[in-house]
Design a protein around this motif. Sequence first.
Motif, PDB file in Angstrom:
ATOM      1  N   TRP A  14     -42.104  76.442 114.454  1.00  0.00           N
ATOM      2  CA  TRP A  14     -40.646  76.510 114.449  1.00  0.00           C
ATOM      3  C   TRP A  14     -40.111  76.609 115.875  1.00  0.00           C
ATOM      4  N   LEU A  15     -40.776  77.402 116.718  1.00  0.00           N
ATOM      5  CA  LEU A  15     -40.356  77.505 118.121  1.00  0.00           C
ATOM      6  C   LEU A  15     -40.439  76.143 118.797  1.00  0.00           C
ATOM      7  N   THR A  16     -41.551  75.449 118.573  1.00  0.00           N
ATOM      8  CA  THR A  16     -41.753  74.136 119.198  1.00  0.00           C
ATOM      9  C   THR A  16     -40.716  73.133 118.700  1.00  0.00           C
ATOM     10  N   GLU A  17     -40.497  73.101 117.391  1.00  0.00           N
ATOM     11  CA  GLU A  17     -39.527  72.155 116.808  1.00  0.00           C
ATOM     12  C   GLU A  17     -38.118  72.377 117.336  1.00  0.00           C
ATOM     13  N   ASN A  18     -37.790  73.604 117.723  1.00  0.00           N
ATOM     14  CA  ASN A  18     -36.455  73.940 118.215  1.00  0.00           C
ATOM     15  C   ASN A  18     -36.399  74.062 119.735  1.00  0.00           C
ATOM     16  N   ASP A  19     -37.459  73.605 120.413  1.00  0.00           N
ATOM     17  CA  ASP A  19     -37.537  73.631 121.883  1.00  0.00           C
ATOM     18  C   ASP A  19     -37.245  75.022 122.450  1.00  0.00           C
ATOM     19  N   LEU A  20     -37.791  76.057 121.817  1.00  0.00           N
ATOM     20  CA  LEU A  20     -37.567  77.429 122.270  1.00  0.00           C
ATOM     21  C   LEU A  20     -38.779  77.925 123.030  1.00  0.00           C
ATOM     22  N   ASP A  21     -38.511  78.573 124.158  1.00  0.00           N
ATOM     23  CA  ASP A  21     -39.566  79.121 125.004  1.00  0.00           C
ATOM     24  C   ASP A  21     -38.993  80.338 125.716  1.00  0.00           C
ATOM     25  N   VAL A  22     -39.808  80.998 126.511  1.00  0.00           N
ATOM     26  CA  VAL A  22     -39.335  82.150 127.279  1.00  0.00           C
ATOM     27  C   VAL A  22     -38.105  81.748 128.099  1.00  0.00           C
ATOM     28  N   GLY A  23     -37.049  82.549 128.005  1.00  0.00           N
ATOM     29  CA  GLY A  23     -35.803  82.259 128.704  1.00  0.00           C
ATOM     30  C   GLY A  23     -34.778  81.517 127.875  1.00  0.00           C
ATOM     31  N   SER A  24     -35.203  80.987 126.729  1.00  0.00           N
ATOM     32  CA  SER A  24     -34.283  80.251 125.864  1.00  0.00           C
ATOM     33  C   SER A  24     -33.340  81.211 125.146  1.00  0.00           C
ATOM     34  N   GLU A  25     -32.144  80.723 124.853  1.00  0.00           N
ATOM     35  CA  GLU A  25     -31.193  81.493 124.048  1.00  0.00           C
ATOM     36  C   GLU A  25     -31.642  81.431 122.588  1.00  0.00           C
ATOM     37  N   TRP A  26     -31.645  82.586 121.921  1.00  0.00           N
ATOM     38  CA  TRP A  26     -32.067  82.672 120.532  1.00  0.00           C
ATOM     39  C   TRP A  26     -30.952  82.151 119.632  1.00  0.00           C
ATOM     40  N   PRO A  27     -31.266  81.286 118.673  1.00  0.00           N
ATOM     41  CA  PRO A  27     -30.221  80.747 117.779  1.00  0.00           C
ATOM     42  C   PRO A  27     -29.528  81.856 116.984  1.00  0.00           C
ATOM     43  N   VAL A  28     -28.234  81.757 116.851  1.00  0.00           N
ATOM     44  CA  VAL A  28     -27.447  82.727 116.110  1.00  0.00           C
ATOM     45  C   VAL A  28     -27.821  82.657 114.624  1.00  0.00           C
TER      46      VAL A  28
END
Length: 61
Positions: free
Chosen positions: A45-59
């Motif tokens: 899920w993190l990869t699919e949403n391009d989330l990594d350290v420093g990314s803003e967490w989805p509301v």
Amino acid sequence: MWKIKQIFDGDYGCEELQPGQKTKVSVTLVDNAGNEKFVTVEDDWLTENDLDVGSEWPVGV
């Protein structure tokens, strides 16, 4: 606003995943005031949403 402070993969290979089970990671989130909270999500899920350290967490997640 929450941002990803750390992503921890606790799987050290000592336990196998059950069929259909996906790898999960622990995510440390921090807000502008320095408050922290912890969530567990599927690594894919993190990869699919391009989330990594420093990314803003989805509301709403």
